[in-house]
Design an enzyme around this catalytic site. Sequence first.
Site, PDB file in Angstrom:
ATOM      1  CB  SER A 263      -0.903   0.020   1.243  1.00 19.69           C
ATOM      2  OG  SER A 263      -0.108   0.215   2.417  1.00 19.69           O
ATOM      3  CE  LYS A 264       0.235   8.637  -0.875  1.00 14.66           C
ATOM      4  NZ  LYS A 264       0.690   9.007   0.472  1.00 14.66           N
ATOM      5  NE  ARG A 265      -1.917   3.682   6.601  1.00 15.06           N
ATOM      6  CZ  ARG A 265      -3.090   3.400   7.151  1.00 15.06           C
ATOM      7  NH1 ARG A 265      -3.196   2.403   8.007  1.00 15.06           N
ATOM      8  NH2 ARG A 265      -4.156   4.118   6.846  1.00 15.06           N
ATOM      9  CB  SER A 288       2.017  10.177  -3.789  1.00 16.46           C
ATOM     10  OG  SER A 288       0.912  10.335  -2.921  1.00 16.46           O
TER      11      SER A 288
END
Length: 507
Positions: A263-265, A288
């Site tokens: 994930s982006k996290r 991002s």
Amino acid sequence: MNKKVRVRFAPSPTGPLHIGGLRTALFNYLFAKKHGGDFLLRIEDTDQVRYVEGAEAYIMEALSWTGITYDEGVGKGGNHAPYRQSERKNIYSKYIQELLERGEAYYAFDSAEELDAQRKAYEERGETFIYNWHNRQNLTNAFSLSSDEVQQRLQRGDAYVVRFKMPQETLILHDLIRGEVTVDTKLLDDKVLFKSDGMPTYHLANIVDDHLMEITHVIRGEEWLPSMALHVLMYRAFGWEAPEFAHLPLILKPAGMGNGKLSKRDGDKMGFPVFPLEWEDPITKNISKGYREGGYLPEALVNFLALLGWNPGLDREIFSVEELIELFDLEKVNKAGAHFDIEKIKWFNHQYLQKVPLPTLVADFSSVLTQKAITISQDKVTQIVALVRERATFVTDLWELSHFFFEAPKEYEAKALKKQWKEHSSSILSQLIEVIKGLTEFTPVIIEEHIKDFITKNNLGLGQVMPLIRLALVGEMKGPDVFSIIAILAKEETIYRLQNLLQYPKE
């Protein structure tokens, strides 16, 4: 394969393209090219609520940057245009009508409140609410209402949906990656296919478009595996031949962070991008990271992604796109998810940076020097880049690896100075300066010859001399070949730096 292979990448423009989506596009592209087929780009934007401004353009730019070129689709056109689902809205009503007439779908008028009440009632009994064969007759739809009541509601303009009538059977499916998949359709719900606002859901639009665009193979992410039974049954309901399906394994979090989907996290936590290009959220304005802006080469990213879940079975890892196309085989795609490895993609980038033509790297590095207001001859820049490139992973590393060529050390690494500076160091440096002054040719070979001759004649060891020279020229114990550094710096600058270390205050 008798038919011409036709595959599609069909993302939804709900945000930036995740590298998992980029890998799906890549595998579709490789498969199409391997079999002399067509690769299409279709934008599935039926969910207007989740539509994000700029996402479609981002997807197209990401594909372009990585060289994943499509043969027809949004922005290119083709025989099956339009390729944006919102522009195909008038197509779908005909097909939903066909399913209704065949008895494969039905009208349902349940309100959101009624469905919520049903869910709560089921939860209170410790059960899960599924809208299908076991309770259709008890809900507000064509099974519990008379034909006249259904028509009256439609004429009155009541809100409705059209649901697929899920059969009761054991369905045996074949996936090109996972093999045989058995599904008990009695456990599946009657999916909504169409809404009274005239917009189809993903399931209907996807099936109709794939059929009309003559898609022969659907290669998509593992998250769509639960939809495979519905889609195969819908093809059967229409009387159409279904394409072959292949569901790709997930890209998982880096090893040590669990087995969940990347994930982006995860990227934010560990400081690496999960998107091919930088993305600015149009609402929050948050930015991002992207691989392109991070200095990664598109060829490196493509090579890395190709081997993330697929193994050609060879004892090497560097492959050109042409080689990937020739070797690609869905049967060699793993069923299990593949852990993302940021160090591995850095390794790939390092390998590909070494393949970049020297003039290209020199031009890129010259831009960096211009920004720093440094003026130097192109010949010198070429010598410097050629000398340090093998240690670089990114173009941006070239400055860190070579900054000492452009600015003399103002201070010296304390530990190194303490270790290297001995009682006779001043004398050695003074004599070295004279050796450098006496040189008439200034090539690495000649310089090495004279310095080593000086060391031998004075009964010195390399360890007494070479570290001192490196410290004087670089300021610390790192950098490429010392003799090459001296040759590039030239006589005057080398003498200046040796004198600086000689005069530098020692503790």
